[in-house]
Design a protein around this motif. Structure first.
Motif, PDB file in Angstrom:
ATOM      1  N   THR A 128     -21.714  17.439  24.641  1.00  0.00           N
ATOM      2  CA  THR A 128     -20.870  16.521  24.429  1.00  0.00           C
ATOM      3  C   THR A 128     -20.489  15.922  25.690  1.00  0.00           C
TER       4      THR A 128
ATOM      5  N   VAL B  34     -20.168  14.916  33.792  1.00  0.00           N
ATOM      6  CA  VAL B  34     -19.139  15.205  33.650  1.00  0.00           C
ATOM      7  C   VAL B  34     -18.139  15.290  34.840  1.00  0.00           C
TER       8      VAL B  34
ATOM      9  N   GLN C 215     -18.542  17.191  28.193  1.00  0.00           N
ATOM     10  CA  GLN C 215     -17.051  17.213  28.168  1.00  0.00           C
ATOM     11  C   GLN C 215     -16.628  18.583  28.964  1.00  0.00           C
TER      12      GLN C 215
ATOM     13  N   ASP D  19     -17.170  11.578  35.412  1.00  0.00           N
ATOM     14  CA  ASP D  19     -16.151  11.138  34.604  1.00  0.00           C
ATOM     15  C   ASP D  19     -14.871  11.564  35.136  1.00  0.00           C
TER      16      ASP D  19
ATOM     17  N   ILE E 248     -18.199  23.813  30.692  1.00  0.00           N
ATOM     18  CA  ILE E 248     -18.717  22.487  30.348  1.00  0.00           C
ATOM     19  C   ILE E 248     -19.567  22.503  29.341  1.00  0.00           C
TER      20      ILE E 248
ATOM     21  N   LYS F 234     -14.397  21.644  28.537  1.00  0.00           N
ATOM     22  CA  LYS F 234     -13.828  22.244  27.589  1.00  0.00           C
ATOM     23  C   LYS F 234     -12.515  22.728  27.879  1.00  0.00           C
TER      24      LYS F 234
END
Length: 454
Positions: free
Chosen positions: A382, A318, A384, A321, A378, A386
């Motif tokens: 997924t 995460v 990601q 990214d 987090i 949130k």
């Protein structure tokens, strides 16, 4: 040491916990409620007026909301307005002018299109040119009495509720909750250290004794996840604490001036606000910074941060990214620099001049001790980050864990109604739903399907 039994125990005496206490006391047949707050006052952290932007988020000046989301947020925010109407006078809700400011041709074009698209939902918003902006907010439109060089446009209003002291609102909720037949026990200086599940109840251990209840709602920011983890819930989540800092300038704004949000950034765009806690100052911010702790300005909570982060390859992915995106990377690095004494004023000045173009570096004062800490979640499934609200409602259990309301404290009564529905349904207790809807929602129930999932 005391041992008490309640229908519902609420952990966390901020705006969320206080709102739920009020809703259950007035609009349900819950017989007893205990509120546990580890500090000696209500609303000591993020709900304190110094720890948030003091904004009633209505969706009208927040450009990161879609039209559908803005309409929902408007009705949720109005629940606070309807609550305030029961008082002849209140000390928590205020009217100030407010606007979205666009600077430059591209932003002005975007804002004009947004204004017309949102006009039916927000009929009170007006489109202001530079001359009108100068009448409302001369500090925004003028430099030394002359028009600023860039093209500017605003979507704004002058007679709507826009600011809330959420600390005072929290205390108002508790004062009102005590007027009804429900027993309301407020336990300050009481830290919930452990939750244990038994066949027909839960026990909360604290230094002040053991509290027992049929239902437990935890609204304690990032600490909510740690308590959920004790019972095996939310193990797929991590906390990324985002701190917001502010600067004070002289009283140069009459109202709230928001700028256009970069949709790529999961953090609030710069805005200027009259400060309810410092009446003769304007507050500018927030900057955003990741801090390795769950509470700001209290000392400690570093170990709790690491337990809530659960650093592993998924969390690292995460982070990677996020940093790969140049907009987010530059934003994070720039905001880190905003915290460095000696250079932060010069860096922040350029951003602040978008709102107040005549601002000088000597006008800026770093607001020490001001700004809260928002626990962004987090999702490790997924991988990601949130955005928005994060809650855990385990199926088949009398538990709710709230980590982050969205958009902030504005939704406190919305979330309280949502949680009260779950509490009453699972305990088999009547909820005075029609009365609540008529009092706070103008007869329109927004919550038919509004229940979060585990």
């Amino acid at each position: 040491m005391k041992k008490r039994v309640f229908d519902v125990i609420i952990i966390g005496g901020g705006i969320s916990g206080c709102a739920l206490t009020y809703v259950l006391a007035k609009y349900s047949k819950v017989k007893s409620i205990a509120l546990l707050e580890k500090y000696g006052t209500l609303a000591p952290l993020n709900s304190n007026a110094r720890s948030n932007s003091q904004t009633l988020h209505c969706g009208d000046i927040e450009t990161n909301y879609s039209l559908v989301k803005a309409g929902q947020v408007k009705r949720q925010a109005n629940m606070i307005v309807h609550y305030a109407k029961q008082f002849e006078k209140n000390d928590f809700l205020y009217k100030y002018p407010k606007m979205i400011l666009a600077v430059g041709d591209e932003e002005c074009e975007k804002l004009e299109a947004r204004h017309h698209a949102f006009a039916e939902t927000f009929p009170y918003m007006e489109l202001w040119d530079a001359e009108k902006i100068a009448q409302i907010e001369p500090g925004v439109a003028l430099i030394d009495g002359q028009p600023r060089p860039e093209k500017i446009l605003a979507s704004g209003c002058t007679d709507e509720f826009s600011a809330v002291n959420y600390g005072k609102l929290s205390r108002s909720f508790i004062a009102e909750a005590r007027k009804y037949q429900t027993e309301v026990s407020i336990n300050l200086g009481t830290q919930a250290k452990k939750i244990q599940k038994f066949d027909d109840h839960y026990e909360i251990t604290s230094a002040q004794g053991t509290f027992m209840s049929r239902f437990v709602v935890v609204s304690a920011g990032g600490h909510s996840l740690l308590l959920a983890n004790q019972l095996g819930h939310g193990l797929n989540m991590s906390i990324l604490p985002m701190a917001g800092s502010f600067y004070y300038v002289p009283n140069l704004l009459k109202g709230k001036v928001y700028t256009i949000q970069n949709d790529k950034l999961p953090f609030a765009a710069l805005h200027g606000d009259p400060d309810l806690a410092e009446p003769n100052k304007t507050r500018l911010g927030p900057t955003a910074l990741v801090l390795p702790k769950l509470e700001r300005y209290t000392g400690g909570t570093y170990w709790e941060f690491w337990k809530s982060l659960k650093l592993d390859l998924k969390v690292m992915k995460v982070f990677w990214d996020l940093m790969k995106d140049s907009d987010i990377r530059n934003y994070i690095l720039r905001n880190f620099a905003f915290e460095i004494p000696g250079i932060r004023k010069k860096l922040f000045l350029k951003d602040a001049q978008k709102i107040i173009p005549g601002l000088k570096i000597e006008d800026l004062q770093f607001a020490k001790g001001v700004g809260g800490l928002r626990p962004q979640v987090i999702d490790k499934d997924t991988m990601q980050l949130k955005l928005g609200e994060a809650s855990i409602v385990p199926a088949g259990e009398n538990l709710i864990f709230n980590m982050t309301p969205s958009p902030g404290a504005t939704t406190c009564l919305y979330n309280a109604y949502r949680d009260a529905r779950i509490v009453c349904e699972r305990l088999g207790i009547e909820l005075k739903r029609d009365q609540l809807v008529n009092d706070l929602l103008e007869g329109h129930d927004l919550f038919q399907d509004a229940q979060p999932s585990d």
